[in-house]
Scaffold this motif. Sequence first.
Motif, mmCIF file in Angstrom:
data_model
loop_
_atom_site.group_PDB
_atom_site.id
_atom_site.type_symbol
_atom_site.label_atom_id
_atom_site.label_comp_id
_atom_site.label_asym_id
_atom_site.label_seq_id
_atom_site.Cartn_x
_atom_site.Cartn_y
_atom_site.Cartn_z
ATOM 1 N N SER A 70 -7.916 -0.305 7.986
ATOM 2 C CA SER A 70 -6.670 -0.595 7.283
ATOM 3 C C SER A 70 -6.443 -2.094 7.375
ATOM 4 N N TYR A 71 -6.523 -2.749 6.246
ATOM 5 C CA TYR A 71 -6.405 -4.200 6.247
ATOM 6 C C TYR A 71 -5.850 -4.680 4.923
ATOM 7 N N LEU A 72 -5.354 -5.878 4.950
ATOM 8 C CA LEU A 72 -4.905 -6.565 3.754
ATOM 9 C C LEU A 72 -5.726 -7.838 3.687
ATOM 10 N N GLY A 73 -6.538 -7.973 2.663
ATOM 11 C CA GLY A 73 -7.434 -9.122 2.602
ATOM 12 C C GLY A 73 -7.509 -9.727 1.225
ATOM 13 N N THR A 124 -17.058 -12.137 5.130
ATOM 14 C CA THR A 124 -16.496 -13.446 4.808
ATOM 15 C C THR A 124 -15.165 -13.166 4.119
ATOM 16 N N PHE A 125 -14.219 -14.070 4.286
ATOM 17 C CA PHE A 125 -12.889 -13.816 3.729
ATOM 18 C C PHE A 125 -12.105 -15.110 3.564
ATOM 19 N N SER A 126 -11.151 -15.061 2.645
ATOM 20 C CA SER A 126 -10.187 -16.152 2.494
ATOM 21 C C SER A 126 -8.989 -15.902 3.398
ATOM 22 N N SER A 127 -8.552 -14.634 3.440
ATOM 23 C CA SER A 127 -7.417 -14.250 4.280
ATOM 24 C C SER A 127 -7.593 -12.789 4.660
ATOM 25 N N LEU A 128 -7.336 -12.472 5.944
ATOM 26 C CA LEU A 128 -7.558 -11.103 6.400
ATOM 27 C C LEU A 128 -6.616 -10.767 7.548
ATOM 28 N N THR A 129 -5.908 -9.643 7.406
ATOM 29 C CA THR A 129 -5.024 -9.121 8.438
ATOM 30 C C THR A 129 -5.235 -7.615 8.509
ATOM 31 N N GLY A 130 -5.370 -7.086 9.728
ATOM 32 C CA GLY A 130 -5.536 -5.651 9.903
ATOM 33 C C GLY A 130 -6.782 -5.331 10.698
#
Length: 134
Positions: A32-35, A50-56
């Motif tokens: 469960s994430y918001l990316g 790889t990601f620009s923004s990731l939470t969870g």
Amino acid sequence: IGFVVTIIVMILFFAGIIVLSLSNYLELSGSSYLGVGVIENNIGDKWNLTFSSLTGEKKDRLNIKDGEPEYLYFYTEWETGEIILTLTQGDKEVSIYPEYMNTVTYSLKDFKEGRVNLTLKMNNAKKGKINIWW
């Protein structure tokens, strides 16, 4: 006016179906994430993000058989936020808090034969790369 109301109701209905489908997918996948800008490759004994923004949270697992693998390697680089890798097997839980642009080598000798669950926890992590292999 009746036509506009019908269109709005249809849009809300389809948006609700999309949200329910997405929530079921996240529940079934164990993540469960918001990316934003998330690219994930998970092949065999390698897990890369790889990601620009990731939470969870994102989850994976590895299997220990006949003492193999002996080590887990965890490379990270990111600009801001927090990244934690947790290894869980039964009652045993170990969390690894990496430093920026660092490879952590973690011995798996204290884990038993069988499945070890891997959970990546990200808190507002920005512009990053995570490589895990075993």
